[in-house]
Write a protein that holds these residues in place. Structure first.
Motif, PDB file in Angstrom:
ATOM      1  N   SER A   1       0.793  -1.326  -0.027  1.00  0.00           N
ATOM      2  CA  SER A   1       0.035  -0.183  -0.071  1.00  0.00           C
ATOM      3  C   SER A   1       1.036   1.213   0.001  1.00  0.00           C
ATOM      4  O   SER A   1       0.483   2.183  -0.781  1.00  0.00           O
TER       5      SER A   1
ATOM      6  N   ARG B   1       2.195   1.761  -3.387  1.00  0.00           N
ATOM      7  CA  ARG B   1       1.244   2.320  -4.546  1.00  0.00           C
ATOM      8  C   ARG B   1       1.054   3.701  -4.035  1.00  0.00           C
ATOM      9  O   ARG B   1       0.872   4.727  -4.981  1.00  0.00           O
TER      10      ARG B   1
ATOM     11  N   THR C   1       3.713   1.372  -9.732  1.00  0.00           N
ATOM     12  CA  THR C   1       2.411   0.693 -10.583  1.00  0.00           C
ATOM     13  C   THR C   1       2.328  -0.638  -9.656  1.00  0.00           C
ATOM     14  O   THR C   1       3.367  -1.232  -9.186  1.00  0.00           O
ATOM     15  N   ALA C   2       0.823  -0.985  -9.759  1.00  0.00           N
ATOM     16  CA  ALA C   2       0.558  -2.380  -9.290  1.00  0.00           C
ATOM     17  C   ALA C   2       1.620  -3.741  -9.641  1.00  0.00           C
ATOM     18  O   ALA C   2       2.033  -4.484  -9.159  1.00  0.00           O
TER      19      ALA C   2
ATOM     20  N   HIS D   1      -0.183  -8.503 -10.166  1.00  0.00           N
ATOM     21  CA  HIS D   1      -0.537  -7.101  -9.730  1.00  0.00           C
ATOM     22  C   HIS D   1      -1.927  -6.870  -9.070  1.00  0.00           C
ATOM     23  O   HIS D   1      -2.483  -6.203  -8.367  1.00  0.00           O
TER      24      HIS D   1
ATOM     25  N   SER E   1      -3.465  -4.995  -5.640  1.00  0.00           N
ATOM     26  CA  SER E   1      -4.468  -4.089  -5.582  1.00  0.00           C
ATOM     27  C   SER E   1      -5.618  -4.480  -4.446  1.00  0.00           C
ATOM     28  O   SER E   1      -5.708  -3.659  -3.515  1.00  0.00           O
TER      29      SER E   1
ATOM     30  N   ASP F   1      -3.865  -3.352  -1.047  1.00  0.00           N
ATOM     31  CA  ASP F   1      -3.928  -2.035  -0.905  1.00  0.00           C
ATOM     32  C   ASP F   1      -5.117  -1.657  -0.186  1.00  0.00           C
ATOM     33  O   ASP F   1      -5.370  -0.973   0.794  1.00  0.00           O
TER      34      ASP F   1
END
Length: 97
Positions: A55, A58, A63-64, A75, A79, A82
């Motif tokens: 997190s 990000r 980028t993821a 990726h 997400s 996060d």
């Protein structure tokens, strides 16, 4: 022809020096090592610290995909991490208030 080089997870090329410093700082705060966050384990303390680091990366603008490659994850896992970390942080703030 362009050659693609295999870089192992944790390679600095994915997140640079700034990203590595972020990961090391968070790992230290959780009583772990940066290498420990890259392990393939589902132990809750490690998972929470890894989600926190993902997190933070990000938030720092990575980028993821780059974060996922650094940790050896997809990726979509980044997400999810996060969102989960932000939800956990909001919950702990609500409980503290």
């Amino acid at each position: 022809m362009s050659k693609t080089f295999h870089r192992p997870k944790g390679h600095i090329a994915f997140v640079g020096i700034k990203g590595c410093a972020i990961v090391e700082s968070i790992a230290r705060a959780h009583g772990l090592t940066a290498r420990g966050l890259q392990e393939d384990t589902r132990r809750a303390p490690v998972v929470r610290a890894r989600q926190h680091a993902m997190s933070a990366l990000r938030d720092a603008g990575f980028t993821a995909r780059a974060v996922g490659e650094y940790f050896g994850r997809d990726h979509s896992t980044v997400s999810h991490a996060d969102v989960t970390h932000l939800r956990r942080a909001a919950l702990s703030l609500a409980v503290a208030a």
